[in-house]
Design an enzyme around this catalytic site. Structure first.
Site, PDB file in Angstrom:
ATOM      1  N   HIS A   1       0.848  -1.194   0.000  1.00  0.00           N
ATOM      2  CA  HIS A   1       0.000   0.000   0.000  1.00  0.00           C
ATOM      3  C   HIS A   1       0.879   1.238   0.000  1.00  0.00           C
ATOM      4  CE1 HIS A   1      -2.704   2.920   2.412  1.00  0.00           C
ATOM      5  NE2 HIS A   1      -3.028   2.984   1.137  1.00  0.00           N
ATOM      6  N   SER A   2       0.648   2.146  -0.938  1.00  0.00           N
ATOM      7  CA  SER A   2       1.302   3.448  -0.963  1.00  0.00           C
ATOM      8  C   SER A   2       2.834   3.276  -1.016  1.00  0.00           C
ATOM      9  CB  SER A   2       0.837   4.263   0.250  1.00  0.00           C
ATOM     10  OG  SER A   2       1.120   5.620   0.094  1.00  0.00           O
ATOM     11  N   PHE A   3       3.573   3.766  -0.019  1.00  0.00           N
ATOM     12  CA  PHE A   3       5.023   3.540   0.054  1.00  0.00           C
ATOM     13  C   PHE A   3       5.369   2.051  -0.048  1.00  0.00           C
ATOM     14  CE2 PHE A   3       8.283   2.209   3.190  1.00  0.00           C
ATOM     15  CZ  PHE A   3       9.429   2.667   2.548  1.00  0.00           C
TER      16      PHE A   3
ATOM     17  N   GLY B   1       4.418  -0.053  -2.008  1.00  0.00           N
ATOM     18  CA  GLY B   1       4.652  -0.479  -3.382  1.00  0.00           C
ATOM     19  C   GLY B   1       6.119  -0.487  -3.745  1.00  0.00           C
TER      20      GLY B   1
END
Length: 241
Positions: A73-75, A77
């Site tokens: 999720h988000s960072f 990735g």
């Protein structure tokens, strides 16, 4: 049933996945929610992106997981892309949920709009441990705008400061982009944590994956708190064979 490893984003830690993880476990899936190095309260923030990656590699190999569906999720990735370079033989599919997919050679910071880069740099410089705190107004308006005031406030209290160095580290990602692990992208359609348009998540990030499965999800960047059951359903759709 899937073996899922859920990798959180910035300002989060593994235990914050619990509402989503419970829904997935109740449906028969095996779910692991490790905390990325340097994340959470009361831990040293002097980590780099390699440390973050290695912590997830270690979490997977320590319990000898195989055929893993690895979600970031988000960072997160950026972390799962690097994990895919280190232990591809253990991974069945990668799922990016409103997650960064950096262009080869870029850092996460390179993928942020200028106003975020400036704010995070100033906040880290003003801290005593090179970390970034999440301002409540940003959290309320751009990250969790689909929550009521009470939930926005209570979840903000659960956040921790974010180590800044992993934002700056350049990521080669040559092996990631040359790899052939199946990929999915979950796009929360009301996610404005990155401003829609030029800097938006989809299709800017998702389009870099080549062949991938797209799953659209109603909700904000933090739908894990506002509708964990709905996110669990999207994860199942993204993870299925």
């Amino acid at each position: 049933m899937a073996t899922l490893v859920l990798v959180h984003g910035s300002w989060h830690d593994g235990p914050l996945w619990e509402p989503v993880a419970k829904h997935l476990r109740d449906r028969g899936h095996e779910v692991h929610t490790p905390t990325v190095a340097g994340h959470g309260n009361g831990v040293p923030k002097n980590v780099d992106h390699n440390d973050c990656t290695q912590s997830i590699v270690d979490a997977i190999t320590a319990v000898d997981l195989h055929d893993v569906v690895l979600l970031g999720h988000s960072f997160g990735g950026t972390v799962i892309a690097r994990v895919a370079e280190e232990i591809p033989e253990r991974l069945k599919r990668l799922i990016f949920w409103n997650a960064f997919v950096p262009a080869p050679g870029n850092s996460l910071n390179d993928e942020l709009p200028p106003h975020y880069r400036e704010m995070f740099a100033q906040t880290a410089a003003a801290s005593d441990d090179n970390s970034v705190a999440m301002p409540f107004p940003l959290w309320r308006e751009a990250f969790i705008q689909d929550a009521d005031a009470e939930l926005a406030a209570s979840t903000h209290k659960e956040l921790s400061t974010e180590p800044y160095q992993p934002f700056l580290d350049k990521l080669d990602l040559t092996r990631f982009y040359a790899g052939d692990i199946p990929k999915s992208y979950i796009n929360a359609t009301e996610d404005t944590a990155l401003p829609p348009g030029e800097w938006g998540w989809h299709p800017r990030m998702s389009g870099r994956l080549g062949l991938y499965r797209l799953v659209q999800l109603r909700g904000s960047h933090e739908v894990m708190f506002t509708a964990p059951d709905r996110l669990a359903t999207a994860i199942e759709e993204a993870a299925r064979d």
